[in-house]
Write a protein that holds these residues in place. Structure first.
Motif, PDB file in Angstrom:
ATOM      1  N   GLU A  55       0.830  -1.209   0.000  1.00  0.00           N
ATOM      2  CA  GLU A  55       0.000   0.000   0.000  1.00  0.00           C
ATOM      3  C   GLU A  55       0.865   1.260   0.000  1.00  0.00           C
ATOM      4  OE1 GLU A  55      -3.274   0.335  -0.355  1.00  0.00           O
ATOM      5  OE2 GLU A  55      -3.341  -1.829  -0.668  1.00  0.00           O
ATOM      6  N   ILE A  56       1.979   1.218   0.735  1.00  0.00           N
ATOM      7  CA  ILE A  56       2.895   2.368   0.775  1.00  0.00           C
ATOM      8  C   ILE A  56       3.446   2.648  -0.619  1.00  0.00           C
ATOM      9  CG2 ILE A  56       5.144   3.181   1.611  1.00  0.00           C
ATOM     10  CD1 ILE A  56       4.576   1.569   4.196  1.00  0.00           C
ATOM     11  N   LEU A  57       3.920   1.609  -1.302  1.00  0.00           N
ATOM     12  CA  LEU A  57       4.508   1.768  -2.632  1.00  0.00           C
ATOM     13  C   LEU A  57       3.453   2.187  -3.652  1.00  0.00           C
ATOM     14  CD1 LEU A  57       6.953  -1.286  -2.708  1.00  0.00           C
ATOM     15  CD2 LEU A  57       7.421   1.086  -2.074  1.00  0.00           C
ATOM     16  N   LYS A  58       2.244   1.667  -3.495  1.00  0.00           N
ATOM     17  CA  LYS A  58       1.151   2.046  -4.399  1.00  0.00           C
ATOM     18  C   LYS A  58       0.828   3.523  -4.251  1.00  0.00           C
ATOM     19  CE  LYS A  58      -3.711   1.079  -5.462  1.00  0.00           C
ATOM     20  NZ  LYS A  58      -4.904   0.262  -5.077  1.00  0.00           N
ATOM     21  N   GLN A  59       0.729   3.977  -2.994  1.00  0.00           N
ATOM     22  CA  GLN A  59       0.438   5.392  -2.746  1.00  0.00           C
ATOM     23  C   GLN A  59       1.568   6.267  -3.256  1.00  0.00           C
ATOM     24  OE1 GLN A  59      -2.537   6.700  -1.110  1.00  0.00           O
ATOM     25  NE2 GLN A  59      -1.622   8.404  -2.256  1.00  0.00           N
ATOM     26  N   SER A  60       2.804   5.781  -3.115  1.00  0.00           N
ATOM     27  CA  SER A  60       3.973   6.531  -3.581  1.00  0.00           C
ATOM     28  C   SER A  60       3.920   6.736  -5.089  1.00  0.00           C
ATOM     29  CB  SER A  60       5.253   5.785  -3.200  1.00  0.00           C
ATOM     30  OG  SER A  60       6.385   6.477  -3.658  1.00  0.00           O
ATOM     31  N   ARG A  61       3.533   5.699  -5.820  1.00  0.00           N
ATOM     32  CA  ARG A  61       3.417   5.822  -7.279  1.00  0.00           C
ATOM     33  C   ARG A  61       2.332   6.823  -7.663  1.00  0.00           C
ATOM     34  NH1 ARG A  61       4.126   0.203  -6.850  1.00  0.00           N
ATOM     35  NH2 ARG A  61       1.887  -0.168  -7.067  1.00  0.00           N
ATOM     36  N   GLN A  62       1.231   6.795  -6.927  1.00  0.00           N
ATOM     37  CA  GLN A  62       0.138   7.733  -7.211  1.00  0.00           C
ATOM     38  C   GLN A  62       0.574   9.170  -6.928  1.00  0.00           C
ATOM     39  OE1 GLN A  62      -3.032   6.225  -4.740  1.00  0.00           O
ATOM     40  NE2 GLN A  62      -3.632   4.644  -6.227  1.00  0.00           N
ATOM     41  N   ASP A  63       1.300   9.371  -5.830  1.00  0.00           N
ATOM     42  CA  ASP A  63       1.781  10.709  -5.486  1.00  0.00           C
ATOM     43  C   ASP A  63       2.761  11.223  -6.536  1.00  0.00           C
ATOM     44  OD1 ASP A  63       0.265  10.599  -3.219  1.00  0.00           O
ATOM     45  OD2 ASP A  63       1.918  10.116  -1.875  1.00  0.00           O
ATOM     46  N   ALA A  64       3.617  10.310  -7.047  1.00  0.00           N
ATOM     47  CA  ALA A  64       4.636  10.702  -8.029  1.00  0.00           C
ATOM     48  C   ALA A  64       4.005  11.251  -9.299  1.00  0.00           C
ATOM     49  CB  ALA A  64       5.522   9.505  -8.361  1.00  0.00           C
ATOM     50  N   ARG A  65       2.830  10.760  -9.641  1.00  0.00           N
ATOM     51  CA  ARG A  65       2.155  11.226 -10.864  1.00  0.00           C
ATOM     52  C   ARG A  65       1.756  12.697 -10.761  1.00  0.00           C
ATOM     53  NH1 ARG A  65      -0.877   6.158 -10.187  1.00  0.00           N
ATOM     54  NH2 ARG A  65       0.110   4.533 -11.455  1.00  0.00           N
ATOM     55  N   LEU A  66       1.590  13.190  -9.531  1.00  0.00           N
ATOM     56  CA  LEU A  66       1.179  14.580  -9.338  1.00  0.00           C
ATOM     57  C   LEU A  66       2.252  15.553  -9.809  1.00  0.00           C
ATOM     58  CD1 LEU A  66      -0.294  14.289  -5.713  1.00  0.00           C
ATOM     59  CD2 LEU A  66      -1.570  14.264  -7.872  1.00  0.00           C
ATOM     60  N   PHE A  67       3.508  15.097  -9.821  1.00  0.00           N
ATOM     61  CA  PHE A  67       4.619  15.970 -10.192  1.00  0.00           C
ATOM     62  C   PHE A  67       4.964  15.869 -11.674  1.00  0.00           C
ATOM     63  CE2 PHE A  67       5.624  14.246  -5.848  1.00  0.00           C
ATOM     64  CZ  PHE A  67       5.194  15.355  -5.149  1.00  0.00           C
ATOM     65  N   LYS A  68       4.372  14.915 -12.368  1.00  0.00           N
ATOM     66  CA  LYS A  68       4.797  14.610 -13.738  1.00  0.00           C
ATOM     67  C   LYS A  68       4.660  15.789 -14.689  1.00  0.00           C
ATOM     68  CE  LYS A  68       4.125  11.360 -17.522  1.00  0.00           C
ATOM     69  NZ  LYS A  68       3.368  10.183 -18.025  1.00  0.00           N
ATOM     70  N   GLU A  69       3.497  16.436 -14.710  1.00  0.00           N
ATOM     71  CA  GLU A  69       3.251  17.521 -15.668  1.00  0.00           C
ATOM     72  C   GLU A  69       4.211  18.691 -15.440  1.00  0.00           C
ATOM     73  OE1 GLU A  69      -0.377  20.515 -17.061  1.00  0.00           O
ATOM     74  OE2 GLU A  69      -0.845  18.655 -15.992  1.00  0.00           O
ATOM     75  N   ASP A  70       4.361  19.103 -14.173  1.00  0.00           N
ATOM     76  CA  ASP A  70       5.266  20.215 -13.873  1.00  0.00           C
ATOM     77  C   ASP A  70       6.711  19.850 -14.202  1.00  0.00           C
ATOM     78  OD1 ASP A  70       3.341  21.973 -13.044  1.00  0.00           O
ATOM     79  OD2 ASP A  70       3.460  21.384 -10.934  1.00  0.00           O
ATOM     80  N   SER A  71       7.099  18.612 -13.884  1.00  0.00           N
ATOM     81  CA  SER A  71       8.472  18.168 -14.154  1.00  0.00           C
ATOM     82  C   SER A  71       8.779  18.198 -15.639  1.00  0.00           C
ATOM     83  CB  SER A  71       8.686  16.750 -13.606  1.00  0.00           C
ATOM     84  OG  SER A  71       8.590  16.742 -12.201  1.00  0.00           O
TER      85      SER A  71
END
Length: 270
Positions: A55-71
Motif C-alpha cells: 500500500e505504501i509503494l502504491k500510494q507513492s506511485r500515485q503521489d509521483a504522478r502529481l509531479f509529472k506535468e510540472d516536471s
C-alpha cells in the motif's frame, strides 16, 4: 494495517546528459524500486507487513504522478536553454530554481515513503535491511565501474555521433573542469544524503524536519543543477549541426517509445 498520509565514461556521460535526462531519471527510479523490492524479499516479511508495504509503494506511485506535468514542463524549458547558442546564466538559474520547488516535493515524497517502509519493519529486519542496502550499494558501485570501462573500450556514443578527436578532447576538458569546480558541491550533497538517511531511520522523522534539513542545502542543489546544465550546454555547442540533429532525433524517438511502451503496458493490464 498501517495508515499513512499522502503527501529524482566521463565523456560519454556528458553526451548522455545532453541526449535524454527523462530516460535517465526513469531508469534510475525503476532501478531504485526494483532494488528495494529485492531487498524486502529477503526479510521474511509477514503477510501483514507485505500488505502494508504494498500500500505504501502504491500510494507513492500515485503521489509521483502529481509531479509529472510540472516536471516535464520545467525539463522542456531547461532543455531549450541548454541547447541555445548563448549561455544565459540568469535564465537558467531562474528556471532551475523554479524546478527545484517540484524536485523538493518529489524528494520529500520519496523520503516519506522510505520512512514508512522502515517503520513497517521489526528491529531485527531493520538491522538486516541496513546490511543488505550496504551490500547492494557496493554491488552497484562495482557494476558501474565495470560498465564505464566497457563503454570506454567500445566507444559508446562516439561511434554514433562520429566525434572528431578535437571534439573528444574538448568534451573531456569540459568534464574535468566541472569536476574540479564541483568538488565542494559534491561533498555537500553527499553530506545531505547521509543526514537524510539518518533522519529517515530515526524517530524524529517528519515532513517539517525533512524540510528544515533540505532548506540548508537548497542553494547547493541549484548550484549543482546549474553546473550540470552548463556542461550540457557546452557539450551541445561543440557538436556539428548534423550531430545535434542526430541527438534531437534520438530524443524524439525515445519520447515516442516511452508513450508507446506506456500504452502497451496499459493494454496488457486490461
Amino acid at each position: 494495517m498501517l495508515k499513512f498520509k499522502t503527501l529524482l565514461t566521463p565523456i560519454a556521460l556528458s553526451i548522455a546528459l545532453v541526449v535524454a535526462v527523462p530516460a535517465l531519471a526513469k531508469k534510475d527510479r525503476d532501478h531504485n524500486h526494483n532494488g528495494l523490492r529485492q531487498i524486502l524479499s529477503q526479510l521474511s516479511l509477514t503477510d501483514a507487513q507485505k500488505q502494508d508495504i504494498k500500500e505504501i509503494l502504491k500510494q507513492s506511485r500515485q503521489d509521483a504522478r502529481l509531479f509529472k506535468e510540472d516536471s516535464e514542463r520545467f525539463r522542456s524549458n531547461i532543455q531549450t536553454l541548454v541547447q541555445s547558442n548563448e549561455w544565459d546564466q540568469i535564465a537558467i538559474e531562474s528556471a532551475l530554481a523554479q524546478s527545484q520547488s517540484v524536485q523538493t516535493d518529489k524528494m520529500l515524497q520519496r523520503a516519506t515513503q522510505k520512512n514508512l517502509v522502515w517503520n513497517a519493519l521489526t528491529t531485527e529486519q531493520k538491522t538486516m535491511f541496513s546490511s543488505l542496502v550496504a551490500e547492494k550499494k557496493a554491488e552497484i558501485k562495482s557494476k558501474e565501474s565495470n560498465k564505464k570501462g566497457k563503454h570506454k573500450r567500445e566507444g559508446g556514443m562516439f561511434k554514433k555521433l562520429a566525434l572528431t578527436d578535437e571534439q573528444k578532447t574538448a568534451v573531456k576538458s569540459i568534464r574535468e573542469q566541472a569536476r574540479a569546480t564541483d568538488k565542494d558541491l559534491r561533498a555537500k550533497l553527499k553530506e545531505f544524503k547521509e543526514a537524510e538517511r539518518a533522519l529517515i531511520t530515526s524517530d524524529d522523522f517528519s515532513s517539517e524536519n525533512w524540510l528544515t534539513l533540505s532548506v540548508e542545502y537548497q542553494s547547493d542543489f541549484v548550484a549543482m543543477s546549474v553546473s550540470k546544465a552548463n556542461v550540457r550546454h557546452n557539450v551541445w555547442n561543440i557538436l556539428t549541426s548534423e550531430q545535434q540533429q542526430k541527438i534531437t532525433e534520438r530524443i524524439e524517438k525515445m519520447q515516442d517509445c516511452k508513450k508507446h511502451c506506456k500504452k502497451h503496458k496499459k493494454q496488457r493490464t486490461v
